[in-house]
Design a protein around this motif. Structure first.
Motif, PDB file in Angstrom:
ATOM      1  N   ILE A 259       0.832  -1.199   0.000  1.00 13.55           N
ATOM      2  CA  ILE A 259       0.000   0.000   0.000  1.00 13.55           C
ATOM      3  C   ILE A 259       0.867   1.250   0.000  1.00 13.55           C
ATOM      4  O   ILE A 259       0.560   2.242  -0.662  1.00 13.55           O
ATOM      5  N   GLU A 260       1.985   1.200   0.726  1.00 14.52           N
ATOM      6  CA  GLU A 260       2.883   2.357   0.770  1.00 14.52           C
ATOM      7  C   GLU A 260       3.377   2.714  -0.632  1.00 14.52           C
ATOM      8  O   GLU A 260       3.478   3.892  -0.986  1.00 14.52           O
ATOM      9  N   ALA A 261       3.687   1.696  -1.449  1.00 17.84           N
ATOM     10  CA  ALA A 261       4.142   1.940  -2.815  1.00 17.84           C
ATOM     11  C   ALA A 261       3.009   2.490  -3.684  1.00 17.84           C
ATOM     12  O   ALA A 261       3.236   3.342  -4.550  1.00 17.84           O
ATOM     13  N   ILE A 262       1.791   2.000  -3.455  1.00 16.37           N
ATOM     14  CA  ILE A 262       0.638   2.508  -4.208  1.00 16.37           C
ATOM     15  C   ILE A 262       0.395   3.975  -3.877  1.00 16.37           C
ATOM     16  O   ILE A 262       0.085   4.787  -4.752  1.00 16.37           O
ATOM     17  N   ALA A 304       3.140  -8.803   8.975  1.00 17.43           N
ATOM     18  CA  ALA A 304       4.249  -8.203   9.742  1.00 17.43           C
ATOM     19  C   ALA A 304       4.150  -6.683   9.758  1.00 17.43           C
ATOM     20  O   ALA A 304       5.154  -5.968   9.645  1.00 17.43           O
ATOM     21  N   GLY A 305       2.932  -6.192   9.897  1.00 17.46           N
ATOM     22  CA  GLY A 305       2.733  -4.742   9.986  1.00 17.46           C
ATOM     23  C   GLY A 305       2.729  -4.022   8.655  1.00 17.46           C
ATOM     24  O   GLY A 305       2.602  -2.798   8.605  1.00 17.46           O
ATOM     25  N   ILE A 306       2.877  -4.761   7.556  1.00 13.14           N
ATOM     26  CA  ILE A 306       2.886  -4.160   6.220  1.00 13.14           C
ATOM     27  C   ILE A 306       1.590  -4.527   5.505  1.00 13.14           C
ATOM     28  O   ILE A 306       1.219  -5.702   5.430  1.00 13.14           O
ATOM     29  N   TYR A 307       0.891  -3.528   5.014  1.00 15.65           N
ATOM     30  CA  TYR A 307      -0.361  -3.771   4.302  1.00 15.65           C
ATOM     31  C   TYR A 307      -0.071  -3.929   2.807  1.00 15.65           C
ATOM     32  O   TYR A 307       0.614  -3.103   2.202  1.00 15.65           O
ATOM     33  N   LEU A 308      -0.596  -5.010   2.246  1.00 14.61           N
ATOM     34  CA  LEU A 308      -0.382  -5.335   0.846  1.00 14.61           C
ATOM     35  C   LEU A 308      -1.715  -5.462   0.123  1.00 14.61           C
ATOM     36  O   LEU A 308      -2.704  -5.927   0.706  1.00 14.61           O
TER      37      LEU A 308
END
Length: 334
Positions: A259-262, A304-308
């Motif tokens: 999501i961060e990359a999006i 692991a705390g990262i939304y994908l």
């Protein structure tokens, strides 16, 4: 209900896109060896230019080399070159050998049976913005501004300095004339800032670009500066969001994208949050709406705390747009 000829044409066009996707290079990926500055002849994109250019190109494939192009297009000589440039910059046309041809997305939007040849649906202007701001090859300045320049308030000098720094750091030692960069800074504001109605401004310079209706850049009320910052842009259609996300998946060639990359993009890929100047909260909400709108295609997961965002089923980016315009046509007909 029997489908209209319009939608039969669209489905055939979408199948044609599907057949060539595997052979196309993903153009939204930044390539430091392929860039363009100052090719617009100092004219910003205007309402009607893409329609006029597309129609001219489909009638005469060599329209932009024709000595009578000024007569056929109804504009001056430099404007002919500018229309050609903006067609490439917005991906409505593409270079094939020594000439240019209308692209698939160009046909789908601007043909006689196209989705929106006269830009009557604001979704088309949002789409053109994405096509332009994700085109680092032909619209490097616009790509840089929306994906790598993160000042929410700035002056023309600060914009020029940022663009010059980007050229020095990212274009592998290639030199670009300061005059070209300054012209591109000027074009950026004329593309996205609504005219102020100043009587001293020449009439031609006061003609707003269609992109100025999106509210992505404005003149500061308190000083001679500009403002371009994230906002809750809830009116961006899901079809355009889906198309942009679909392009990110195709370019990354992965089954999931962070999501961060999006939101923010990467060094080589544009981000939706940056390009659309939309807040992370609003964009995530739009993605959740998209998941509901096209069931079984996307899924949000946390690891692991990262939304994908996972793509569960392949869906051509064009198909998201087709869904939007089909709904739009039914709404207009109702």
């Amino acid at each position: 209900m029997v489908p209209s000829c319009h939608w039969l044409f669209q489905k055939a066009s979408i199948r044609m896109v599907s057949n060539i996707m595997s052979t196309q290079q993903h153009s939204i990926q930044f390539n430091s060896k392929s860039f363009s500055f100052g090719r617009h002849e100092t004219f910003a994109l205007r309402f009607g230019w893409l329609t006029k250019g597309f129609q001219g190109l489909t009638i005469n494939p060599d329209i932009f080399l024709d000595e009578d192009a000024t007569v056929h297009l109804g504009v001056g000589k430099n404007m002919v070159s500018s229309i050609r440039y903006w067609m490439l910059a917005t991906k409505i046309a593409e270079i094939k050998g020594s000439h240019i041809e209308a692209s698939e997305i160009g046909h789908l939007i601007f043909s006689e049976t196209g989705w929106d040849p006269y830009l009557e649906d604001e979704a088309t202007i949002w789409l053109l913005h994405w096509l332009l701001a994700s085109n680092s090859q032909h619209a490097t300045a616009v790509y840089w501004f929306f994906n790598h320049f993160h000042k929410s308030e700035f002056s023309s000098d600060e914009m020029f300095g940022g663009m010059k720094e980007f050229v020095g750091e990212r274009l592998e030692g290639k030199k670009v004339a300061d005059s070209s960069l300054k012209h591109d800074c000027n074009i950026l504001t004329r593309l996205y800032v609504p005219s102020q109605g100043d009587k001293r401004t020449p009439v031609e310079d006061a003609l707003d670009s269609p992109l100025s209706t999106l509210g992505l850049m404005n003149k500061s009320e308190l000083s001679n500066r500009y403002v371009s910052k994230p906002d809750g842009r809830w009116d961006i259609p899901l079809g355009v969001i889906g198309y942009a996300i679909g392009e990110l998946f195709e370019a990354s060639d992965q089954s999931s994208v962070a999501i961060e990359a999006i939101v923010h993009g990467t060094e080589s890929m544009p981000g939706l949050g940056s390009t659309f100047r939309i807040t992370e909260e609003c964009l995530v909400s739009k993605i959740e709406e998209l998941i509901t709108w096209v069931p079984g295609v996307f899924e949000l997961r946390e690891s692991a705390g990262i939304y994908l965002l996972y793509q569960l089923e392949e869906m051509l980016p064009i198909e998201f747009l087709n869904m939007h315009y089909k709904a739009y046509e039914m709404e207009i007909a109702a």
